[in-house]
Motif scaffolding. Structure first.
Motif, PDB file in Angstrom:
ATOM      1  N   PRO A  75       0.621  -1.071  -0.507  1.00 44.60           N
ATOM      2  CA  PRO A  75      -0.167  -0.096  -0.259  1.00 44.60           C
ATOM      3  C   PRO A  75       0.580   1.490  -0.476  1.00 44.60           C
ATOM      4  O   PRO A  75       0.431   1.850  -0.593  1.00 44.60           O
ATOM      5  CB  PRO A  75      -1.498   0.183   1.382  1.00 44.60           C
ATOM      6  CG  PRO A  75      -0.652  -1.588   0.899  1.00 44.60           C
ATOM      7  CD  PRO A  75       0.165  -1.715   1.209  1.00 44.60           C
ATOM      8  N   PRO A  76       1.926   1.620   0.892  1.00 40.68           N
ATOM      9  CA  PRO A  76       2.818   3.139  -0.058  1.00 40.68           C
ATOM     10  C   PRO A  76       3.494   3.343  -0.432  1.00 40.68           C
ATOM     11  O   PRO A  76       3.329   4.311  -1.639  1.00 40.68           O
ATOM     12  CB  PRO A  76       3.367   2.624   1.667  1.00 40.68           C
ATOM     13  CG  PRO A  76       3.295   1.154   2.637  1.00 40.68           C
ATOM     14  CD  PRO A  76       2.025   0.291   1.637  1.00 40.68           C
ATOM     15  N   ILE A  77       3.593   2.117  -1.381  1.00 48.42           N
ATOM     16  CA  ILE A  77       4.389   2.482  -2.329  1.00 48.42           C
ATOM     17  C   ILE A  77       3.159   2.490  -3.597  1.00 48.42           C
ATOM     18  O   ILE A  77       3.997   3.482  -4.193  1.00 48.42           O
ATOM     19  CB  ILE A  77       4.625   0.983  -3.378  1.00 48.42           C
ATOM     20  CG1 ILE A  77       6.211   0.460  -2.318  1.00 48.42           C
ATOM     21  CG2 ILE A  77       5.330   0.767  -4.338  1.00 48.42           C
ATOM     22  CD1 ILE A  77       7.203  -1.065  -2.775  1.00 48.42           C
ATOM     23  N   LEU A  78       2.210   1.205  -3.771  1.00 47.90           N
ATOM     24  CA  LEU A  78       1.011   2.535  -4.537  1.00 47.90           C
ATOM     25  C   LEU A  78       0.538   3.569  -4.286  1.00 47.90           C
ATOM     26  O   LEU A  78       0.761   4.778  -4.671  1.00 47.90           O
ATOM     27  CB  LEU A  78      -0.130   1.313  -3.999  1.00 47.90           C
ATOM     28  CG  LEU A  78       0.426  -0.305  -5.086  1.00 47.90           C
ATOM     29  CD1 LEU A  78      -1.484  -0.948  -4.991  1.00 47.90           C
ATOM     30  CD2 LEU A  78       0.342   0.107  -6.756  1.00 47.90           C
ATOM     31  N   ASP A  79       0.240   3.747  -2.737  1.00 42.56           N
ATOM     32  CA  ASP A  79      -0.309   5.222  -2.402  1.00 42.56           C
ATOM     33  C   ASP A  79       0.989   6.335  -2.696  1.00 42.56           C
ATOM     34  O   ASP A  79       0.638   7.290  -3.367  1.00 42.56           O
ATOM     35  CB  ASP A  79       0.197   4.706  -1.190  1.00 42.56           C
ATOM     36  CG  ASP A  79      -1.258   5.996  -0.207  1.00 42.56           C
ATOM     37  OD1 ASP A  79      -2.133   5.809  -1.176  1.00 42.56           O
ATOM     38  OD2 ASP A  79      -0.695   6.263   0.330  1.00 42.56           O
ATOM     39  N   TRP A  80       2.836   5.990  -3.147  1.00 40.53           N
ATOM     40  CA  TRP A  80       3.075   6.876  -3.616  1.00 40.53           C
ATOM     41  C   TRP A  80       3.506   6.741  -4.876  1.00 40.53           C
ATOM     42  O   TRP A  80       3.299   8.228  -5.484  1.00 40.53           O
ATOM     43  CB  TRP A  80       4.413   6.462  -3.188  1.00 40.53           C
ATOM     44  CG  TRP A  80       5.848   7.385  -3.461  1.00 40.53           C
ATOM     45  CD1 TRP A  80       6.418   8.461  -2.514  1.00 40.53           C
ATOM     46  CD2 TRP A  80       6.941   7.337  -4.392  1.00 40.53           C
ATOM     47  NE1 TRP A  80       7.534   9.397  -3.528  1.00 40.53           N
ATOM     48  CE2 TRP A  80       7.603   8.698  -4.623  1.00 40.53           C
ATOM     49  CE3 TRP A  80       6.554   5.819  -5.057  1.00 40.53           C
ATOM     50  CZ2 TRP A  80       9.051   8.877  -5.054  1.00 40.53           C
ATOM     51  CZ3 TRP A  80       7.579   5.652  -6.033  1.00 40.53           C
ATOM     52  CH2 TRP A  80       8.752   8.065  -5.764  1.00 40.53           C
ATOM     53  N   ALA A  81       3.308   5.829  -5.760  1.00 36.77           N
ATOM     54  CA  ALA A  81       3.509   5.732  -7.167  1.00 36.77           C
ATOM     55  C   ALA A  81       2.318   6.155  -7.450  1.00 36.77           C
ATOM     56  O   ALA A  81       2.620   6.791  -8.376  1.00 36.77           O
ATOM     57  CB  ALA A  81       3.723   4.588  -7.106  1.00 36.77           C
TER      58      ALA A  81
ATOM     59  N   LEU B 249       6.181  19.558  -5.398  1.00 40.93           N
ATOM     60  CA  LEU B 249       6.786  20.112  -4.098  1.00 40.93           C
ATOM     61  C   LEU B 249       5.279  20.501  -3.318  1.00 40.93           C
ATOM     62  O   LEU B 249       4.432  20.536  -3.566  1.00 40.93           O
ATOM     63  CB  LEU B 249       7.297  21.090  -4.078  1.00 40.93           C
ATOM     64  CG  LEU B 249       8.800  21.544  -4.914  1.00 40.93           C
ATOM     65  CD1 LEU B 249       9.320  22.763  -4.551  1.00 40.93           C
ATOM     66  CD2 LEU B 249       9.325  20.668  -3.435  1.00 40.93           C
ATOM     67  N   GLY B 250       5.274  19.649  -2.261  1.00 39.32           N
ATOM     68  CA  GLY B 250       4.642  19.834  -1.502  1.00 39.32           C
ATOM     69  C   GLY B 250       4.243  18.860  -0.417  1.00 39.32           C
ATOM     70  O   GLY B 250       4.566  17.657  -0.451  1.00 39.32           O
ATOM     71  N   PRO B 251       3.570  18.578   0.702  1.00 39.23           N
ATOM     72  CA  PRO B 251       3.674  17.293   1.574  1.00 39.23           C
ATOM     73  C   PRO B 251       2.672  17.116   1.135  1.00 39.23           C
ATOM     74  O   PRO B 251       1.447  16.986   0.613  1.00 39.23           O
ATOM     75  CB  PRO B 251       2.974  18.687   3.342  1.00 39.23           C
ATOM     76  CG  PRO B 251       2.389  19.659   2.595  1.00 39.23           C
ATOM     77  CD  PRO B 251       3.091  20.158   1.499  1.00 39.23           C
ATOM     78  N   GLY B 252       2.994  15.297   1.353  1.00 32.92           N
ATOM     79  CA  GLY B 252       1.862  14.724   0.569  1.00 32.92           C
ATOM     80  C   GLY B 252       2.204  14.288  -0.420  1.00 32.92           C
ATOM     81  O   GLY B 252       1.134  12.880  -0.738  1.00 32.92           O
ATOM     82  N   LYS B 253       3.504  14.764  -0.651  1.00 35.06           N
ATOM     83  CA  LYS B 253       2.901  14.724  -2.711  1.00 35.06           C
ATOM     84  C   LYS B 253       3.772  13.469  -2.546  1.00 35.06           C
ATOM     85  O   LYS B 253       4.927  13.082  -2.484  1.00 35.06           O
ATOM     86  CB  LYS B 253       3.432  15.979  -3.775  1.00 35.06           C
ATOM     87  CG  LYS B 253       2.377  16.373  -3.520  1.00 35.06           C
ATOM     88  CD  LYS B 253       2.492  17.289  -4.573  1.00 35.06           C
ATOM     89  CE  LYS B 253       1.651  18.822  -4.432  1.00 35.06           C
ATOM     90  NZ  LYS B 253       2.003  19.569  -4.990  1.00 35.06           N
ATOM     91  N   GLY B 254       3.566  12.743  -3.512  1.00 34.13           N
ATOM     92  CA  GLY B 254       4.598  11.145  -3.942  1.00 34.13           C
ATOM     93  C   GLY B 254       4.901  11.264  -5.011  1.00 34.13           C
ATOM     94  O   GLY B 254       5.928  12.113  -5.419  1.00 34.13           O
ATOM     95  N   ALA B 255       4.996   9.983  -6.450  1.00 36.69           N
ATOM     96  CA  ALA B 255       5.966  10.367  -7.452  1.00 36.69           C
ATOM     97  C   ALA B 255       5.815  11.646  -8.569  1.00 36.69           C
ATOM     98  O   ALA B 255       4.657  11.968  -8.504  1.00 36.69           O
ATOM     99  CB  ALA B 255       6.169   8.929  -8.125  1.00 36.69           C
ATOM    100  N   CYS B 256       6.517  11.808  -8.637  1.00 37.15           N
ATOM    101  CA  CYS B 256       6.806  13.072 -10.143  1.00 37.15           C
ATOM    102  C   CYS B 256       6.885  13.035 -10.700  1.00 37.15           C
ATOM    103  O   CYS B 256       7.706  12.875 -11.500  1.00 37.15           O
ATOM    104  CB  CYS B 256       8.433  14.081  -9.393  1.00 37.15           C
ATOM    105  SG  CYS B 256       7.676  15.235  -9.953  1.00 37.15           S
ATOM    106  N   TRP B 257       5.991  12.275 -12.127  1.00 39.25           N
ATOM    107  CA  TRP B 257       5.970  11.692 -13.151  1.00 39.25           C
ATOM    108  C   TRP B 257       5.842  13.045 -14.515  1.00 39.25           C
ATOM    109  O   TRP B 257       6.583  12.215 -14.989  1.00 39.25           O
ATOM    110  CB  TRP B 257       4.229  10.677 -13.280  1.00 39.25           C
ATOM    111  CG  TRP B 257       4.504   9.863 -12.555  1.00 39.25           C
ATOM    112  CD1 TRP B 257       3.851   9.518 -11.736  1.00 39.25           C
ATOM    113  CD2 TRP B 257       5.242   8.474 -12.376  1.00 39.25           C
ATOM    114  NE1 TRP B 257       4.155   8.451 -11.327  1.00 39.25           N
ATOM    115  CE2 TRP B 257       5.194   7.844 -11.496  1.00 39.25           C
ATOM    116  CE3 TRP B 257       6.774   8.579 -13.560  1.00 39.25           C
ATOM    117  CZ2 TRP B 257       5.392   6.214 -10.786  1.00 39.25           C
ATOM    118  CZ3 TRP B 257       6.837   6.920 -13.009  1.00 39.25           C
ATOM    119  CH2 TRP B 257       6.178   6.051 -11.910  1.00 39.25           C
TER     120      TRP B 257
END
Lengths: 373, 340
Positions: A49-55, A70-78
């Motif tokens: 779940p954390p990986i999916l959440d992030w990616a 940039l910013g709190p709680g943001k994940g992968a930068c596609w």
């Protein structure tokens, strides 16, 4: 429910009972496997779940520069990958000349697909074209300088183009050399045997980095100054020879597995060495060593990332260099790049592995014990 | 008559080629190729980095562009070869892959003396520094006593920290990571109080933090890392040329010559500017170049200050202060011998 399933299961049994039985037989057959099953489930639940959440779920999918990621709680930068797409596919190849690379990609893909799909006809001629005309086409199109095409120096080639170029050249060139080396090592002529043994053992005893480093920096010292080879050609030769040594040992393994009776029978029929080898021994040996051959192709494909050590921008290096671009540097950029690289490498390697499994089942006749990679 | 004229023209052309002829085989080779070959890094923010279009930019790149401008009047007559830290020196000396190594390389005695190459000067005075969180209240390195410090394994940064904290009698704890991004992520998540690497690297690293403005880069440096371009030792005339391109960049800034005003200065200029711009003397010819070599450099690339601000200073994402890299007249270390 289809007819097939109906036949396999006794009629009237509730699916719950079937599922329960399957679980009992496969996952909870003893208390150790029950513990292992539970542990595995716990591990998957904590990791995935954390990986999916992030990616995926918290990932940023569009944007112009780092501000978007940039910013709190943001994940992968596609969008970083999207902005580098041209470089990932073509390297630093001049933008207006990229159609040349496209042609190479398309022709290469069609040719490879033709050779890989068993139904298609005239395999021999396509194969000959892929081994002779295609490399010539690649050379003319990519480096230019002929037919009015502007020259694009090999220092500008990069990305997937370079990774595929190096690995395909390595695989294609190393295969025949490897076979010859393997035969040479089993030869009864001492000079040939000793030469082959020396080459194989020397190359296998040295890391690929060292060989690349020598090809890139030391080789020019040994040649007269008028005779200079392009750095990429030197790297291609280095990779091909390196992989040929490994290929030789793989093929030799296959040769040793062929019972002596095969060649004795061939000799009894009056076949000479070359015909025995070409028609009796090698076909069987190659069939046996197919899984290992594909394994060494896969590892060669991944090893090509080492050419970044001698200053080439292969697929991985393009992504690494992108990480240091101030336009995109964020806490997530580097990890996004590496995740993407991992997915692409996995895609290629998994594809090769599945194709080899398929080949074993068709060419190898589904031989038991041939194993799957 | 006509024959005599041709002869005179021939003689004249011989004289003019002779005066533009240098005794540098490297320069001859560069001229023959039609481009300069320049060894750069494999991607370092602000120094040499390819952008999304594949164009290289940075201080180190601009230095090569300046050399190309001086030789060809075309800053784009450069082919870049990316080198890794491991192979950069062999690629320059034995490999002969390029004529100038302009790749954030620290000048040290061992490298200068025993590797068959010479450094021509300092393009950037770097040194190891620290970045800390604003709310830690630390404003100088002396406040770092007892801190946990994140860094990369296997680099001199770890040793420098040990030296500095040891001599100053301060307690510390090192948390070393294999990859720079891991060390930085550890600092970002609060596992350490400070992250240390080269000062210029800290500014680049700050962009990779989740909130760049919550972090402060301490002003002190604890090691000397002067970065400079290098050339092979076997061609002193080429070394002179490359060295004086660097001096010309710095002198141009000191004399107030910028890419904006260089044209207007051609008519009214003080004697120092006139010598720099080739209006007096034969300084360019003595390098095997044309006398307007500095005009070419400044017009196409800018002076040292412009190069700095564009790539790492206020005109860039890094926003590094001039600090030690200011001119000596402004309290910095950048100083170039006069052109006369």
């Amino acid at each position: 429910m289809s007819d097939a399933t109906l036949q396999r299961e006794p009629p009237g049994r509730p699916w719950r009972a079937v599922a329960f039985e399957w679980l009992r037989d496969n996952l909870f057959s003893s208390w150790t496997s029950a513990v292992l099953t539970l542990l595995s489930i716990a591990a998957l639940v904590t990791i995935i779940p954390p990986i999916l959440d992030w990616a995926i779920f918290h990932a940023v999918w569009s944007g112009e520069d780092r501000a978007a990621c940039l910013g709190p709680g943001k994940g992968a930068c596609w969008p970083f990958i999207a902005s580098r797409w041209g470089q990932i596919v073509y390297g630093f190849y001049d933008a207006v000349e990229r159609w040349r690379v496209d042609i190479v990609y398309v022709v290469g893909a069609i040719g490879l697909a033709w050779l890989m799909i068993p139904r298609l006809p005239v395999k021999l001629w396509v194969g000959i074209a892929m081994l002779t005309a295609f490399p010539a086409l690649v050379y003319v199109l990519l480096s230019g300088g002929m037919f009015g095409l502007p020259i694009v120096p090999s220092t500008k080639w990069g990305g997937l183009l370079l990774t595929l170029l190096i690995s395909l050249t390595g695989i294609v060139v190393s295969f025949p050399i490897g076979i010859l080396l393997a035969l040479g090592r089993r030869s009864t002529l001492p000079v040939i045997r000793i030469l082959c043994v020396c080459f194989i053992e020397f190359v296998r005893g040295v890391p690929l980095i060292t060989i690349l480093f020598m090809a890139s920096n030391l080789l020019p010292l040994f040649f007269p100054p008028e005779l200079t080879f392009d750095k990429l050609i030197r790297a291609l030769v280095a990779v091909s020879l390196f992989s040929a040594a490994y290929m030789a040992e793989v093929v030799r393994g296959g040769l040793q597995a062929i019972p002596k009776g095969q060649s004795e029978a061939a000799a009894a029929l009056g076949l000479g060495y070359w015909r025995t080898t070409a028609f009796i021994v090698l076909p069987q040996a190659l069939k046996i060593s197919l899984p290992s051959i594909v394994s060494s192709c896969i590892s060669l494909f991944k090893d090509t990332s080492l050419v970044s050590i001698i200053g080439f921008f292969d697929f991985l290096q393009v992504i690494k260099a992108g990480n240091s671009d101030p336009v995109w540097s964020t806490p997530n950029t580097a990890f996004t790049g590496y995740l993407f690289a991992a997915l692409v490498y996995w895609g290629f390697c998994f594809g090769m592995s599945r194709y080899s499994a398929y080949l074993e089942n068709t060419v190898g006749g589904g031989k038991v014990g041939a194993g799957r990679t | 008559m006509k024959f005599g004229f041709t002869l005179a023209a021939l003689a004249l052309s011989l004289v003019s080629t002779a005066s533009a002829q240098s005794n540098s085989p490297t320069l001859e080779e560069v001229r023959k190729n039609g481009y300069l070959r320049c060894g750069v890094s494999d991607g370092l923010t602000g120094f040499s980095n390819p952008d999304a279009q594949g164009n290289w930019s940075g201080i180190d790149v601009d230095f090569c562009r300046a050399i190309a401008a001086a030789i060809f009047d075309d800053p784009n007559a450069v082919r870049y070869t990316s080198t890794t830290a491991k192979e950069r020196f062999t690629a320059l000396t034995q490999g002969r892959q390029f004529e100038v190594l302009s790749r954030n390389t620290t000048i040290t005695m061992q490298r200068d003396v025993s590797l068959g190459m010479d450094f021509v000067g300092v393009t950037y005075y770097d040194g190891q520094g620290f970045i800390v969180k604003n709310d830690s209240g630390v404003t100088s390195v002396d406040g770092l006593g007892g801190a946990t410090i994140c860094t990369q394994t296997g680099t001199t940064t770890e040793l420098n920290v040990a030296d500095y904290f040891g001599t100053h009698g301060m307690q510390y704890q090192i948390l070393a990571f294999d990859k720079e991004s891991e060390a930085l992520a550890a600092y970002d998540s609060g596992r350490c109080d400070a992250y240390t690497t080269d000062h210029s690297g800290l500014y680049a690293a700050r962009l990779e933090l989740s909130n760049a403005d919550d972090n402060i880069i301490l002003p002190e440096i604890i090691s000397k890392e002067p970065l400079g371009p290098a050339v092979r030792q076997d061609d002193p005339a080429w070394e002179d040329l490359v060295r004086w391109v660097l001096y010309a960049l710095i002198n141009a800034e000191e004399l107030g010559v910028t890419s904006q005003n260089v044209d207007s200065l051609m008519s009214a200029a003080n004697p120092e500017q006139r010598r720099l711009l080739g209006l007096e003397g034969d300084f360019g010819k003595s390098l095997g170049l044309t006398n307007d070599w500095v005009v070419r450099i400044v017009k196409k690339v800018g002076n040292y200050g412009e190069v700095f601000e564009r790539n790492v200073g206020q005109g860039s994402a890094l926003k590094i202060d001039r600090g030690r890299n200011a001119l000596w007249t402004n309290g910095g270390l950048q100083y170039a011998p006069p052109i006369r």
